[in-house]
Structures are given as C-alpha cells and as structure tokens.
Design a protein around this motif. Structure first.
Motif, short mmCIF file in Angstrom:
data_model
loop_
_atom_site.label_atom_id
_atom_site.label_comp_id
_atom_site.label_asym_id
_atom_site.label_seq_id
_atom_site.Cartn_x
_atom_site.Cartn_y
_atom_site.Cartn_z
N LYS A 1 0.85 -1.19 0.00
CA LYS A 1 0.00 0.00 0.00
C LYS A 1 0.88 1.24 0.00
CE LYS A 1 -3.69 -2.27 2.64
NZ LYS A 1 -4.52 -2.20 3.89
N PRO A 2 0.34 2.39 -0.43
CA PRO A 2 1.10 3.64 -0.36
C PRO A 2 1.45 3.99 1.09
CG PRO A 2 -0.82 3.87 -1.79
CD PRO A 2 -0.98 2.57 -1.08
N GLU B 1 6.86 10.06 1.70
CA GLU B 1 5.74 9.35 1.08
C GLU B 1 6.23 8.53 -0.11
OE1 GLU B 1 2.66 12.05 0.04
OE2 GLU B 1 2.31 12.76 2.09
N GLN B 2 5.65 7.33 -0.24
CA GLN B 2 6.03 6.45 -1.34
C GLN B 2 4.78 5.74 -1.87
OE1 GLN B 2 9.01 6.13 -2.73
NE2 GLN B 2 10.13 7.42 -1.25
N LYS B 3 4.82 5.42 -3.16
CA LYS B 3 3.74 4.66 -3.78
C LYS B 3 3.89 3.18 -3.44
CE LYS B 3 3.25 7.81 -7.71
NZ LYS B 3 3.28 7.92 -9.20
#
Length: 224
Positions: free
Chosen positions: A123-124, A147-149
């Motif tokens: 999940k992101p 934040e990461q995808k």
C-alpha cells in the motif's frame, strides 16, 4: 656370440609375465540385420500349410523400426542434455562477482562505501523510514524516505553515519517502518548480495552462493 645372445634373450623372455589380453566387448544391441536374420529363420520353420500372414510380418518390421528409432532418439536427447548443461554452466560462471537482489534484513557495505536495497509495500506509505544498525545493535543511520507509492521502493545508503562519518565495510542490519493508514508497520526488505560462486544442479537448476546462503537463480529478483 650371437647364439649366446639369443639364448639369453629367450631365457629373459621366459621369465616375463605373460601379457593379459583384454577381452573383446560384445555388442548385444540388436540391429536391423539381426532382425532380418531372425525373420528368415522364422520363415524357414513355418508350416507350409499355414504360411505367415503378410500383415503380421509388416507389423513386426514396423515395431522393430520404431524401437530402433526411439533408441536413437534417446541417445540424441542425452547428447542434447549434456550440451545444454555445459552451456548453462558457462552462462552461470558469468554471474560470479555480480550482485543478486535477495530478501534479507542485512546490508553489505562494500569497500566503495555504498549499499543498496529495496523495500516492498503493498500500500502507499505516508512516511517511510529505513533504520541501519551496526553489529552492536546501535543505530548508525536513519534514512527518511517520506511518502512512497505501493510496490518496490529502492533505497541507497552512502555508507555514512548520522554525523557524516564513513563507516567500515561489513554487514549492517536494516529495518524498514512505514506509516500506513495512520499506523506504523514493519515492511519486508531485500538487499544486493555479492555472488561468490554458482552451482549447476540438474534437478534444482542454477544455484548461486552468497554470504547469506545458497538460493536458486529463479528466486533472485534482480542481478546487478
């Protein structure tokens, strides 16, 4: 004088062990000419009032031809298999010295002063942090990746601690934690390991050997 030399040579020859002759190996394989010889013998003993059926004779010839063809095909397949094994060994040898991306919680810091790896998140992430620890379980460096995808997330450590000082080469433990939906959770990690050697195993395919252990080439995510 010559007669004395001749007698001496004959006496020496009589004292030698007799040469053992190697037995001639017989080929027990039935060939096509052997089949025709058996067929001719069969025809000579048949009952004149009940001659052999032509269809049966043709069926026997066909069966023998098919058996001989299958035998030759097996021989060719064995030769092909040996050739493919040799080619696999040659190709596998080119992997030595490269790096394989394997599931692991340790980083190998090389003499070049850098180490790379990957984090997998389904999940992101709102915030992703990679913590690096030395052999004494002391925190060496904390890398904030924000934040990461979702998916495979690459990271790289420059080999320096929080104060910017270079760390000695060796193995370091890593832990990846991410804030997902308001909760911090640990994520699986994979790092690049140096390939020390390879084994070619017929049943298991190509096996690569690293400091972390031996794994199948099919289990390697990436070669770098």
């Amino acid at each position: 004088m010559n007669s004395e030399v001749s007698q001496t040579s004959s006496h020496i020859d009589s004292l030698r062990w007799p040469d053992k002759q190697k037995p001639v190996e017989k080929d027990d394989t039935l060939k096509q000419e052997d089949f025709f010889a058996l067929l001719t013998q069969q025809l000579s003993y048949q009952d004149p009032s009940k001659p052999a059926d032509n269809d049966q004779m043709i069926a026997q010839m066909t069966s023998f031809t098919m058996a001989e063809g299958i035998s030759n095909l097996n021989t060719k397949f064995e030769s092909l298999s040996a050739s493919m094994t040799s080619n696999s060994a040659l190709q596998a040898s080119t992997l030595v010295g490269k790096k394989a991306l394997l599931e692991s919680d340790t980083l190998e810091l090389s003499a070049s002063g850098s180490a790379r790896g990957s984090i997998v998140s389904a999940k992101p992430t709102e915030k992703l942090v990679v913590n690096i620890y030395d052999e004494s379980n002391q925190l060496v460096r904390s890398i904030d990746m924000g934040e990461q995808k979702a998916g495979a997330i690459r990271f790289e450590w420059d080999g320096k601690n929080g104060d910017g000082e270079p760390m000695p080469e060796g193995d370091y433990e890593i832990k990846a934690e991410a804030n997902i939906n308001g909760e911090f959770t640990s994520l699986p990690t994979a790092t690049f390991k140096n390939i020390d050697s390879v084994n070619v195993n017929g049943a298991n395919g190509i096996i690569i050997n690293t400091k972390a252990g031996a794994v199948r080439l099919t289990d390697v995510a990436e070669i770098a």
